[in-house]
Design a protein around this motif. Sequence first.
Motif, PDB file in Angstrom:
ATOM      1  N   UNK A 381       0.825  -1.207   0.000  1.00  0.00           N
ATOM      2  CA  UNK A 381       0.000   0.000   0.000  1.00  0.00           C
ATOM      3  C   UNK A 381       0.860   1.258   0.000  1.00  0.00           C
ATOM      4  N   UNK A 382       0.409   2.292  -0.678  1.00  0.00           N
ATOM      5  CA  UNK A 382       1.165   3.552  -0.750  1.00  0.00           C
ATOM      6  C   UNK A 382       0.419   4.716  -0.118  1.00  0.00           C
ATOM      7  N   UNK A 383      -0.884   4.804  -0.340  1.00  0.00           N
ATOM      8  CA  UNK A 383      -1.660   5.910   0.221  1.00  0.00           C
ATOM      9  C   UNK A 383      -2.020   5.629   1.677  1.00  0.00           C
ATOM     10  N   UNK A 384      -2.385   4.389   1.987  1.00  0.00           N
ATOM     11  CA  UNK A 384      -2.695   3.996   3.359  1.00  0.00           C
ATOM     12  C   UNK A 384      -1.414   3.976   4.195  1.00  0.00           C
ATOM     13  N   UNK A 385      -1.450   4.607   5.358  1.00  0.00           N
ATOM     14  CA  UNK A 385      -0.300   4.614   6.265  1.00  0.00           C
ATOM     15  C   UNK A 385      -0.356   3.407   7.187  1.00  0.00           C
ATOM     16  N   UNK A 386       0.788   2.751   7.372  1.00  0.00           N
ATOM     17  CA  UNK A 386       0.873   1.633   8.302  1.00  0.00           C
ATOM     18  C   UNK A 386       1.093   2.206   9.707  1.00  0.00           C
ATOM     19  N   UNK A 387       0.014   2.240  10.506  1.00  0.00           N
ATOM     20  CA  UNK A 387       0.113   2.825  11.850  1.00  0.00           C
ATOM     21  C   UNK A 387      -1.069   2.380  12.704  1.00  0.00           C
ATOM     22  N   UNK A 388      -0.981   2.624  14.015  1.00  0.00           N
ATOM     23  CA  UNK A 388      -1.957   2.069  14.936  1.00  0.00           C
ATOM     24  C   UNK A 388      -3.133   2.980  15.227  1.00  0.00           C
ATOM     25  N   UNK A 389      -3.113   4.212  14.840  1.00  0.00           N
ATOM     26  CA  UNK A 389      -4.211   5.122  15.142  1.00  0.00           C
ATOM     27  C   UNK A 389      -5.411   4.848  14.229  1.00  0.00           C
ATOM     28  N   UNK A 390      -6.568   5.395  14.604  1.00  0.00           N
ATOM     29  CA  UNK A 390      -7.747   5.385  13.741  1.00  0.00           C
ATOM     30  C   UNK A 390      -8.383   6.773  13.805  1.00  0.00           C
ATOM     31  N   UNK A 391      -9.326   7.041  12.902  1.00  0.00           N
ATOM     32  CA  UNK A 391     -10.072   8.290  12.970  1.00  0.00           C
ATOM     33  C   UNK A 391      -9.337   9.504  12.482  1.00  0.00           C
ATOM     34  N   UNK A 392      -8.227   9.313  11.808  1.00  0.00           N
ATOM     35  CA  UNK A 392      -7.436  10.408  11.256  1.00  0.00           C
ATOM     36  C   UNK A 392      -8.016  10.772   9.888  1.00  0.00           C
ATOM     37  N   UNK A 401      -3.761  -9.196  14.330  1.00  0.00           N
ATOM     38  CA  UNK A 401      -3.248 -10.422  14.941  1.00  0.00           C
ATOM     39  C   UNK A 401      -1.802 -10.306  15.388  1.00  0.00           C
ATOM     40  N   UNK A 402      -1.032  -9.447  14.715  1.00  0.00           N
ATOM     41  CA  UNK A 402       0.390  -9.309  15.068  1.00  0.00           C
ATOM     42  C   UNK A 402       0.700  -7.960  15.717  1.00  0.00           C
ATOM     43  N   UNK A 403      -0.335  -7.186  16.043  1.00  0.00           N
ATOM     44  CA  UNK A 403      -0.100  -5.877  16.683  1.00  0.00           C
ATOM     45  C   UNK A 403      -1.044  -5.690  17.875  1.00  0.00           C
ATOM     46  N   UNK A 404      -2.204  -5.135  17.640  1.00  0.00           N
ATOM     47  CA  UNK A 404      -3.115  -4.795  18.733  1.00  0.00           C
ATOM     48  C   UNK A 404      -3.596  -6.016  19.504  1.00  0.00           C
ATOM     49  N   UNK A 405      -3.714  -7.171  18.824  1.00  0.00           N
ATOM     50  CA  UNK A 405      -4.195  -8.394  19.470  1.00  0.00           C
ATOM     51  C   UNK A 405      -3.076  -9.422  19.644  1.00  0.00           C
ATOM     52  N   UNK A 422      -6.915 -11.152   8.503  1.00  0.00           N
ATOM     53  CA  UNK A 422      -7.736  -9.969   8.754  1.00  0.00           C
ATOM     54  C   UNK A 422      -6.877  -8.716   8.874  1.00  0.00           C
ATOM     55  N   UNK A 423      -7.288  -7.675   8.159  1.00  0.00           N
ATOM     56  CA  UNK A 423      -6.586  -6.389   8.138  1.00  0.00           C
ATOM     57  C   UNK A 423      -7.575  -5.297   8.538  1.00  0.00           C
ATOM     58  N   UNK A 424      -7.142  -4.407   9.437  1.00  0.00           N
ATOM     59  CA  UNK A 424      -8.015  -3.292   9.828  1.00  0.00           C
ATOM     60  C   UNK A 424      -7.725  -2.071   8.977  1.00  0.00           C
ATOM     61  N   UNK A 425      -8.802  -1.469   8.470  1.00  0.00           N
ATOM     62  CA  UNK A 425      -8.695  -0.229   7.712  1.00  0.00           C
ATOM     63  C   UNK A 425      -9.374   0.899   8.474  1.00  0.00           C
ATOM     64  N   UNK A 426      -8.739   2.046   8.502  1.00  0.00           N
ATOM     65  CA  UNK A 426      -9.382   3.279   8.953  1.00  0.00           C
ATOM     66  C   UNK A 426      -9.369   4.191   7.737  1.00  0.00           C
ATOM     67  N   UNK A 427     -10.546   4.372   7.142  1.00  0.00           N
ATOM     68  CA  UNK A 427     -10.636   5.082   5.863  1.00  0.00           C
ATOM     69  C   UNK A 427     -10.719   6.580   6.104  1.00  0.00           C
ATOM     70  N   UNK A 428      -9.814   7.315   5.454  1.00  0.00           N
ATOM     71  CA  UNK A 428      -9.724   8.763   5.644  1.00  0.00           C
ATOM     72  C   UNK A 428     -10.580   9.546   4.676  1.00  0.00           C
TER      73      UNK A 428
END
Length: 461
Positions: A381-392, A401-405, A422-428
Amino acid sequence: MSNGIPPESVAHEIREPVYDWTDFGFDTRQVHAGEFDEPEYGSRIAPIYLSAAFRFDSFEESTRRFSGADDGQIYSRNLNPTNGVAERRIAALEGGTGAIVVSSGQAAISAAILSITGQGERFVSTASIYSGTRILFARSFARFGVGVDYVSDPTDEAQWEAAIGPDTKAIFTETIPNPKNDVVDIAAVARIAARHGLPLIVDNTIGTPYLVRPLEQGAHIVVHSGTKFLSGHGAAISGIIVDGGTFDWAGSPRSYAGITEPPAAGALSPLEAYGDRAYEQFVRGGIVNDLGPALSPLHGFLLQQGIETLSLRMERHVENSRAVAEFLAQHPAVEYVDYAGLPGHPQHEIAQRTLGGRSGSVFAVTVRGGRAGAEIFIDSLRVFSRMTNIGDVRSMVLHPATTTHLSFTPELRAQLGIDDGLVRLSVGIETAADLIADLDSALAVAAHLDLAGGAGLRESR
């Protein structure tokens, strides 16, 4: 108020801003509610009061403020003029009687629950909640002697009845859980809480008061991680506790002595002194003051600024999320999309009925190929940032599975539906076509790369 003791003879009155925006629309309130006139220079924006403490005009005034007879400033640990604007603004948007800002969303949840539970007592929570909240309950709350019982299916009343016991003091849930987007019917949970005389605490971080207002559906207390959608720009951390002012603390069959009984001989109880703001003032003068999760006035200012554009951002978040979810649901490299706004999702009917189908912008997508497929997809991915926040305002991606859980047992992850793919997306709020193109390109890479066993994802379907 510093020691949490109300005045001895008169009910406490909270000084309000000059203007009352109650009857105005949401967009107007998010810009104006809670502000005050700045008389010195006529500043249109509430100043940032970077002061640890505040002067008293006299010996008598200092005594009155410490006794609670005067609601003026003492110390920024529990009350700051800048933060007060954000507090009144979010209370106006949620429909509460008052609010308290603290240093983070975790601090808000901790203060909201620990203020009414103690050692040897318990509360009930829905099982599908933010992973950090579950860790908080299992680790720190357990050390304090406060226990939690989980309900895996919020629609199963038998599970609620089995979980609620004589030592249960509250119910906790989220409007839109993270990352599964399994929307909760707050009104249904509120009916269960009412039947047992329990306060219902709802985390509305992902829903925001623009999409859903839990207090209108029977909740009593709302919490937020203001770091997320309320601020919207990922620049500051904050948390909020909103008092709905509707729970019958004295009439409940359970004891909430800190609110209903006087803290000292001759004093009024918080309920007598503050009425429908008793919980807010009890939390502010008690656990928030004592443990000190104070919010920096600078972060309070940034929170206030973010709230001003909440509705505009949320419209784009939701619009983009639906477009992204619909695209992913048709993609051959995707196994499943956890977005309640899509037909076929287990909570689609609830999302339609309670949210008008607008189930936020944080959801999960399961990529074919398990962990390896998810890793290739995320790294492409290029536009999506790899990071732990959401709602940005920026779109973000993470592998739960390998981070928050990561600290959860494989069995618990399986119970919660956190698969390896499973991958979590926070859509900006970027251009939707750019987000879809980014996802399509990354899925194409994941689908065609030679994985373990020698077959690409498309060929192994």
